[in-house]
Design a protein around this motif. Structure first.
Motif, PDB file in Angstrom:
ATOM      1  N   GLU A 144       0.821  -1.213   0.000  1.00  0.00           N
ATOM      2  CA  GLU A 144       0.000   0.000   0.000  1.00  0.00           C
ATOM      3  C   GLU A 144       0.855   1.263   0.000  1.00  0.00           C
ATOM      4  O   GLU A 144       0.582   2.202  -0.729  1.00  0.00           O
ATOM      5  N   SER A 178       1.205   4.133  -3.131  1.00  0.00           N
ATOM      6  CA  SER A 178       0.936   5.562  -2.978  1.00  0.00           C
ATOM      7  C   SER A 178       2.067   6.423  -3.536  1.00  0.00           C
ATOM      8  O   SER A 178       1.866   7.579  -3.822  1.00  0.00           O
ATOM      9  N   GLN A 237      -9.022   3.230  -7.144  1.00  0.00           N
ATOM     10  CA  GLN A 237      -8.045   3.315  -6.062  1.00  0.00           C
ATOM     11  C   GLN A 237      -8.678   2.829  -4.768  1.00  0.00           C
ATOM     12  O   GLN A 237      -9.902   2.869  -4.604  1.00  0.00           O
ATOM     13  N   TYR A 238      -7.844   2.413  -3.834  1.00  0.00           N
ATOM     14  CA  TYR A 238      -8.291   1.971  -2.512  1.00  0.00           C
ATOM     15  C   TYR A 238      -7.591   2.823  -1.460  1.00  0.00           C
ATOM     16  O   TYR A 238      -6.410   3.105  -1.575  1.00  0.00           O
TER      17      TYR A 238
END
Length: 139
Positions: free
Chosen positions: A29, A33, A132-133
Motif C-alpha cells: 500500500e 501511494s 483506487q483503494y
C-alpha cells in the motif's frame, strides 16, 4: 577472439540491467501511494477514510480538464471473509466531482474506501477511469 568479445559485450549488457535496489513488496500500500501514473483526462484524484468516534468520513475528489465531466464513485467497504460494500455514493459534476459523506460504523470491524474516478467526454461516455483503494482502518 571475436566470439570472446561478443560474449563479453553480451554479459556486460545483461549485468548493466540489474537494479541496484529491488522493490520491497511487503508494504504494497505505501509503495503504491508513491507511484504516480499519468493520465490523459484525469488530472487529479484523491481519497481518504477518517474514522472518528463511531463515524467514518468518506472523502474523494476527481478533477478533469474543462472539456470533460468528472465523476467519482465511492464505496465504503467492510472486511469480513471478503470485502463487502456497505454504502455507495456517486457524484458527477463539471470538471470537479467531490464526495464528502459520513457513515455510522460497527465496532471491531475494518473498513476501506474503493474509489473509481472517471473522466466523461461530451457525449457522457467514459474517456478514462482509475480505481483506487484507501488504506484500511479499524474501529
Amino acid at each position: 577472439m571475436k566470439k570472446f568479445i561478443l560474449l563479453l559485450t553480451a554479459l556486460s549488457m545483461f549485468s548493466a540491467n540489474v537494479p541496484a535496489k529491488t522493490l520491497d513488496t511487503t508494504d504494497t500500500e505505501s509503495s503504491i501511494s508513491e507511484i504516480s501514473p499519468r493520465y490523459t483526462y484525469i488530472i487529479e484524484t484523491y481519497n481518504d477514510l477518517i474514522l472518528s468516534s463511531n463515524k467514518a468520513n468518506c472523502y474523494a475528489y476527481t478533477k478533469t480538464p474543462p472539456k470533460y465531466r468528472a465523476k467519482v464513485k465511492v464505496e465504503l467497504q467492510q472486511k469480513g471473509t471478503s470485502w463487502t460494500t456497505l454504502k455507495t455514493w456517486i457524484v458527477t459534476d463539471s470538471s470537479k466531482a467531490i464526495v464528502d459523506e459520513n457513515y455510522t460504523l460497527t465496532k471491531g470491524c475494518s473498513y476501506r474506501l474503493k474509489t473509481t474516478h472517471y473522466a466523461l467526454n461530451t457525449n457522457g461516455s467514459v474517456a478514462e477511469y482509475i480505481t483506487q483503494y484507501s488504506s484500511t482502518a479499524t474501529y
